[in-house]
Design a protein around this motif. Sequence first.
Motif, PDB file in Angstrom:
ATOM      1  N   TYR A   1       0.822  -1.215   0.000  1.00 17.06           N
ATOM      2  CA  TYR A   1       0.000   0.000   0.000  1.00 17.06           C
ATOM      3  C   TYR A   1       0.851   1.258   0.000  1.00 17.06           C
ATOM      4  CZ  TYR A   1      -3.267  -3.625   1.370  1.00 17.06           C
ATOM      5  OH  TYR A   1      -4.000  -4.784   1.411  1.00 17.06           O
ATOM      6  N   GLY A   2       2.144   1.102  -0.256  1.00 18.45           N
ATOM      7  CA  GLY A   2       3.081   2.213  -0.218  1.00 18.45           C
ATOM      8  C   GLY A   2       4.045   2.027   0.944  1.00 18.45           C
ATOM      9  N   VAL A   3       5.214   2.612   0.833  1.00 18.85           N
ATOM     10  CA  VAL A   3       6.244   2.475   1.865  1.00 18.85           C
ATOM     11  C   VAL A   3       5.821   3.261   3.103  1.00 18.85           C
ATOM     12  CG1 VAL A   3       8.659   2.923   2.429  1.00 18.85           C
ATOM     13  CG2 VAL A   3       8.038   2.137   0.133  1.00 18.85           C
ATOM     14  N   GLY A   4       5.911   2.589   4.248  1.00 15.71           N
ATOM     15  CA  GLY A   4       5.589   3.260   5.513  1.00 15.71           C
ATOM     16  C   GLY A   4       4.115   3.515   5.722  1.00 15.71           C
ATOM     17  N   LYS A   5       3.280   2.654   5.185  1.00 13.92           N
ATOM     18  CA  LYS A   5       1.834   2.804   5.353  1.00 13.92           C
ATOM     19  C   LYS A   5       1.239   1.522   5.925  1.00 13.92           C
ATOM     20  CE  LYS A   5       0.598   6.157   1.834  1.00 13.92           C
ATOM     21  NZ  LYS A   5       0.713   7.295   2.692  1.00 13.92           N
ATOM     22  N   ILE A   6       0.333   1.712   6.866  1.00  9.19           N
ATOM     23  CA  ILE A   6      -0.511   0.615   7.335  1.00  9.19           C
ATOM     24  C   ILE A   6      -1.863   0.870   6.700  1.00  9.19           C
ATOM     25  CG2 ILE A   6      -1.637  -0.474   9.313  1.00  9.19           C
ATOM     26  CD1 ILE A   6       0.733   0.526  11.031  1.00  9.19           C
ATOM     27  N   ALA A   7      -2.373  -0.123   5.989  1.00  9.62           N
ATOM     28  CA  ALA A   7      -3.660   0.042   5.302  1.00  9.62           C
ATOM     29  C   ALA A   7      -4.512  -1.192   5.523  1.00  9.62           C
ATOM     30  CB  ALA A   7      -3.440   0.277   3.814  1.00  9.62           C
ATOM     31  N   SER A   8      -5.814  -0.965   5.586  1.00 11.81           N
ATOM     32  CA  SER A   8      -6.755  -2.074   5.711  1.00 11.81           C
ATOM     33  C   SER A   8      -7.504  -2.235   4.398  1.00 11.81           C
ATOM     34  CB  SER A   8      -7.737  -1.822   6.863  1.00 11.81           C
ATOM     35  OG  SER A   8      -8.598  -0.756   6.518  1.00 11.81           O
ATOM     36  N   ARG A   9      -8.068  -3.393   4.220  1.00 13.68           N
ATOM     37  CA  ARG A   9      -8.828  -3.668   2.996  1.00 13.68           C
ATOM     38  C   ARG A   9     -10.080  -2.791   2.900  1.00 13.68           C
ATOM     39  NH1 ARG A   9      -8.314  -8.189   5.342  1.00 13.68           N
ATOM     40  NH2 ARG A   9     -10.516  -8.707   5.357  1.00 13.68           N
ATOM     41  N   ILE A  10     -10.533  -2.224   4.010  1.00 14.50           N
ATOM     42  CA  ILE A  10     -11.742  -1.389   3.960  1.00 14.50           C
ATOM     43  C   ILE A  10     -11.422   0.087   3.738  1.00 14.50           C
ATOM     44  CG2 ILE A  10     -13.096  -3.019   5.332  1.00 14.50           C
ATOM     45  CD1 ILE A  10     -12.819  -1.075   7.698  1.00 14.50           C
ATOM     46  N   GLY A  11     -10.144   0.393   3.486  1.00 14.43           N
ATOM     47  CA  GLY A  11      -9.781   1.743   3.084  1.00 14.43           C
ATOM     48  C   GLY A  11      -9.140   2.633   4.130  1.00 14.43           C
ATOM     49  N   LEU A  12      -9.042   2.186   5.372  1.00 17.81           N
ATOM     50  CA  LEU A  12      -8.364   2.981   6.400  1.00 17.81           C
ATOM     51  C   LEU A  12      -6.863   2.892   6.193  1.00 17.81           C
ATOM     52  CD1 LEU A  12     -10.356   1.739   9.518  1.00 17.81           C
ATOM     53  CD2 LEU A  12     -10.765   3.821   8.202  1.00 17.81           C
ATOM     54  N   GLN A  13      -6.137   3.953   6.517  1.00 22.36           N
ATOM     55  CA  GLN A  13      -4.682   3.892   6.436  1.00 22.36           C
ATOM     56  C   GLN A  13      -4.035   4.935   7.334  1.00 22.36           C
ATOM     57  OE1 GLN A  13      -3.441   4.374   2.387  1.00 22.36           O
ATOM     58  NE2 GLN A  13      -3.659   6.576   2.411  1.00 22.36           N
ATOM     59  N   ALA A  14      -2.759   4.713   7.632  1.00 29.00           N
ATOM     60  CA  ALA A  14      -1.995   5.646   8.456  1.00 29.00           C
ATOM     61  C   ALA A  14      -0.517   5.488   8.128  1.00 29.00           C
ATOM     62  CB  ALA A  14      -2.224   5.369   9.943  1.00 29.00           C
ATOM     63  N   GLU A  15       0.218   6.559   8.356  1.00 27.12           N
ATOM     64  CA  GLU A  15       1.675   6.542   8.192  1.00 27.12           C
ATOM     65  C   GLU A  15       2.288   5.774   9.369  1.00 27.12           C
ATOM     66  OE1 GLU A  15       3.397   7.869   5.568  1.00 27.12           O
ATOM     67  OE2 GLU A  15       1.447   8.390   4.703  1.00 27.12           O
ATOM     68  N   ALA A  16       3.394   5.088   9.093  1.00 21.03           N
ATOM     69  CA  ALA A  16       4.069   4.324  10.143  1.00 21.03           C
ATOM     70  C   ALA A  16       5.576   4.335   9.905  1.00 21.03           C
ATOM     71  CB  ALA A  16       3.559   2.887  10.156  1.00 21.03           C
ATOM     72  N   SER A  17       6.323   4.170  10.969  1.00 25.10           N
ATOM     73  CA  SER A  17       7.767   3.991  10.855  1.00 25.10           C
ATOM     74  C   SER A  17       8.037   2.548  10.453  1.00 25.10           C
ATOM     75  CB  SER A  17       8.450   4.292  12.186  1.00 25.10           C
ATOM     76  OG  SER A  17       8.321   5.660  12.488  1.00 25.10           O
ATOM     77  N   LEU A  18       9.092   2.355   9.687  1.00 21.82           N
ATOM     78  CA  LEU A  18       9.430   1.023   9.205  1.00 21.82           C
ATOM     79  C   LEU A  18      10.342   0.297  10.185  1.00 21.82           C
ATOM     80  CD1 LEU A  18      10.204   1.875   5.478  1.00 21.82           C
ATOM     81  CD2 LEU A  18       8.096   0.919   6.420  1.00 21.82           C
ATOM     82  N   PHE A  19      10.162  -1.016  10.268  1.00 24.66           N
ATOM     83  CA  PHE A  19      11.133  -1.841  10.985  1.00 24.66           C
ATOM     84  C   PHE A  19      11.597  -2.957  10.054  1.00 24.66           C
ATOM     85  CE2 PHE A  19       7.310  -4.333  12.023  1.00 24.66           C
ATOM     86  CZ  PHE A  19       7.749  -5.653  11.886  1.00 24.66           C
ATOM     87  N   SER A  20      12.856  -3.285  10.195  1.00 28.55           N
ATOM     88  CA  SER A  20      13.425  -4.452   9.532  1.00 28.55           C
ATOM     89  C   SER A  20      14.115  -5.259  10.620  1.00 28.55           C
ATOM     90  CB  SER A  20      14.399  -4.028   8.425  1.00 28.55           C
ATOM     91  OG  SER A  20      15.422  -3.220   8.962  1.00 28.55           O
ATOM     92  N   ALA A  21      14.738  -6.356  10.245  1.00 31.98           N
ATOM     93  CA  ALA A  21      15.320  -7.260  11.247  1.00 31.98           C
ATOM     94  C   ALA A  21      16.391  -6.590  12.103  1.00 31.98           C
ATOM     95  CB  ALA A  21      15.894  -8.498  10.560  1.00 31.98           C
ATOM     96  N   ASP A  22      17.022  -5.551  11.609  1.00 28.84           N
ATOM     97  CA  ASP A  22      18.094  -4.910  12.381  1.00 28.84           C
ATOM     98  C   ASP A  22      17.649  -3.635  13.114  1.00 28.84           C
ATOM     99  OD1 ASP A  22      17.770  -3.431  10.071  1.00 28.84           O
ATOM    100  OD2 ASP A  22      19.908  -3.183   9.695  1.00 28.84           O
TER     101      ASP A  22
END
Length: 192
Positions: A44-65
Amino acid sequence: MAKLYFNYSTMNAGKSTTLLQSSFNYQERGMRPFLFTAALDNRYGVGKIASRIGLQAEASLFSADTDLLKVIEEEIKVQPVDCVMIDEAQFLTRDQVFQLSEITDKLKIPVLAYGLRTDFQGNLFEGSQYLLAWADELRELKTICHCGKKATMVIRVNEDGQPVREGAQKEIGGNDRYVALCRFHFKEAVYS
């Protein structure tokens, strides 16, 4: 008292929707949630939390390190954090789950993690394994199999809709790649 929560389910149970609703509830009360999502999930784009019903918000990314504790310690020097929320928590490492417990125990900030319990082969993800072991509270979000029973498993399917039995544990996809099933239909699809 701050707690570490693990909200788990199969695909299509509303994990991201529930996270986004919880985030909204904090914001509505003048509080500040801090959201993380997995760097490898860019559907849904880098740094985004999105739901199938259309809600979304910006988020910080995490990876294994990513050191989640360090990120939050630095963040609270700038402004308060009232809750930490993690989408795609199955992709956390053992060390990161420990860091989340430190955020809860030492910084006294509640942590709400949302993720899958098992992969397409019925195996626990590393993040889920340690969240199941170390979380203060476990909450199962429920969805149903095509037969009407509770779905507890997920299969990966190919472009023809046939079950995939081998492959990398971490592969991002949606309804085109994954199907939530009850244990009976999971076994039927994977082992027959």
